[in-house]
Design an enzyme around this catalytic site. Structure first.
Site, PDB file in Angstrom:
ATOM      1  CG  ASP A   1      -1.719   1.210   1.416  1.00 56.83           C
ATOM      2  OD1 ASP A   1      -2.385   1.616   0.451  1.00 56.83           O
ATOM      3  OD2 ASP A   1      -1.681   1.794   2.514  1.00 56.83           O
TER       4      ASP A   1
ATOM      5  CG  ASP B   1      -1.734   7.554   0.746  1.00 57.65           C
ATOM      6  OD1 ASP B   1      -1.461   8.752   0.819  1.00 57.65           O
ATOM      7  OD2 ASP B   1      -2.053   6.992  -0.322  1.00 57.65           O
TER       8      ASP B   1
ATOM      9  CG  ASP C   1      -1.647   1.996   6.688  1.00 58.39           C
ATOM     10  OD1 ASP C   1      -1.950   3.032   7.311  1.00 58.39           O
ATOM     11  OD2 ASP C   1      -1.843   1.863   5.469  1.00 58.39           O
TER      12      ASP C   1
END
Length: 223
Positions: free
Chosen positions: A12, A14, A170
């Site tokens: 991922d 961001d 996250d």
């Protein structure tokens, strides 16, 4: 936990590779000031940075998609963000070394994000991720995460089977997408993680730092 030996690591963006929350929060604060409102403290916005406009508007304005006024706020927020999306954003500590070590070990790596292409393509070269083996944005396929389509497209572009790739993220949607795609998943506990402990997401593994993730990968390669 022992994971299958990977041939590629997908990330991922961001909150996993890059700390983009400062620029996202600044864009939201500008939106509030433009409307004569008090700004939302950074510490309240940061945990929801991985959820993009949806998460940040929810915190700052208490609105969700479909509510009156939400769409106008979303458009204005994204315009603000596009104007200054790389002023304070940078890779998390240890990420550059992690990517270098992956390359040295012959492992491919790529980015799979829900960020729209118009932002991803601008941001990637400005924060040092231009060597990614593939970059999949939220509008690259017909469905964003948690749908598996973006991850399956990343594996296709790397000429790998999904099970040969790990996905690291996250946010709950990252783990859901990885599982749906048949990829081993790692929760990046150094990221934003929303309002939940990542260990509750049923990821295959949890790493608290990029260094810890590299150690996990090394153990897998040594099997």
């Amino acid at each position: 936990m022992s994971l299958p030996t990977p041939r590629a690591i997908l990330f991922d963006l961001d909150g996993t590779l890059a700390d983009t929350a400062p620029d996202l929060a600044a864009a939201m604060n500008r939106l509030q000031l433009e409307r004569g409102l008090t700004t939302t403290p950074y510490h309240a916005l940061r945990p929801f940075a991985s959820a993009g406009a949806r998460g940040l508007i929810g915190v700052a304005f208490g609105l969700k998609p479909g509510d009156d006024g939400y769409e106008a706020l979303r458009v204005a927020f994204l315009d603000n963000y596009a104007a200054s999306l790389a002023e304070q954003s940078s890779l998390f500590d240890g990420v550059s070394l992690l990517l270098q070590e992956l390359e040295q070990r012959g492992l491919a790596w790529g980015v799979v994000t829900n960020k729209a292409t118009r932002f991803t393509d601008l941001l990637i070269p400005q924060i040092g991720l231009q060597d990614a083996g593939c970059v999949i944005s939220g509008d690259t396929t017909a469905h964003p995460k948690p749908h598996p389509a973006p991850l399956l497209e990343a594996a296709r572009r790397l000429n790998l089977q999904p099970q040969e790739c790990w996905y690291v993220g996250d946010d709950l949607r990252d783990i859901q997408a990885g599982r749906a795609a048949g990829m081993p998943t790692v929760a990046a506990a150094w990221g934003y993680c929303g309002h939940a402990e990542p260990i509750t997401w049923e990821a295959d593994a949890l790493s608290t730092t990029p260094h810890e993730l590299m150690a996990l990968i090394q153990r897998s390669l040594a099997q």
